[in-house]
Design an enzyme around this catalytic site. Structure first.
Site, PDB file in Angstrom:
ATOM      1  CD  GLU A 121      -3.188  -0.524   0.173  1.00  0.00           C
ATOM      2  OE1 GLU A 121      -3.115   0.592  -0.351  1.00  0.00           O
ATOM      3  OE2 GLU A 121      -4.121  -1.316  -0.046  1.00  0.00           O
ATOM      4  CB  SER A 122       2.153   3.192   2.392  1.00  0.00           C
ATOM      5  OG  SER A 122       2.562   2.343   3.467  1.00  0.00           O
TER       6      SER A 122
END
Length: 217
Positions: A121-122
């Site tokens: 995700e990040s």
């Protein structure tokens, strides 16, 4: 008269030359001792001179092994772990591991899966923001974050807590199927319900595969 002088007189050799000869004998004895000691412990050739003996001693650790080969052993410094710009170590460990493990335990998740989700995700960047408006380590949309009780999605602890709670909800909704839960996290629960599993979206299929690969790694 000293013993050396007497010995020199007996051999017809001056005392200073006799001392040199005795020193040479001592050095030869040290070399022979080094050969006998190193033979059963190392496949490296024994030093052929006193200078080489001193060099070998200066580059060896307490066990006799070269310091360069001792990295990672008890009492020896290991190689420094290289960190990626996002703060994740190349080995997969991060500064958020404790938070991830605690949140996973609270919500009955596999911590490796939660770790893999955050990595995808990040990239473990707590300030990550997507073009769609998702924010933080677990990339929560503002509305989703609010519904999960996350007041500041940029706060790593809150983001991990919210992401773990949301993933656990998806796991419960889809009967504990990790792939379906991850697909729902990415594409929405409606899409998974509509297609009866991971939807045929290239982005979602790639997302699920990468998260699971991260978890395995």
């Amino acid at each position: 008269m000293s013993t050396q002088a007497l010995s020199g007189a007996a051999t017809g050799m001056p005392a200073n030359e006799l001392a040199v000869a005795q020193r040479v004998q001592q050095i030869q004895a040290l070399i022979e001792q080094a050969r006998q000691t190193s033979a059963p412990q190392s496949s490296s050739p024994a030093p052929s001179s006193f200078a080489e003996t001193l060099q070998a001693a200066s580059t060896a650790g307490p066990s006799g092994a070269p310091y360069a080969s001792m990295a990672g052993t008890a009492g020896a410094p290991a190689a420094q772990a290289s960190f990626a710009p996002n703060g994740a170590a190349s080995s997969g460990s991060t500064q958020y591991d404790a938070l991830i493990n605690q949140a996973a335990a609270r919500y009955g998740l596999d911590p490796a899966v939660l770790h893999g989700l955050i990595q995808q995700e990040s990239g473990f960047d707590p300030n990550a923001t997507s073009s769609a408006g998702a924010v933080g380590l677990t990339q929560l949309m503002p509305g989703t974050a609010a519904s999960l009780g996350v007041s500041n999605p940029l706060d790593p602890a809150q983001s991990i807590e919210g992401g773990a709670r949301y993933l656990s909800q998806m796991m419960a909704q889809f009967g504990g199927d990790t792939s379906d839960a991850l697909a729902a996290y990415n594409a929405g629960a409606g899409a998974v319900q509509r297609y009866g599993g991971v939807p045929p979206f290239a982005e979602t299929q790639s997302y699920v595969a990468k998260v699971l690969a991260n978890a395995e790694a």
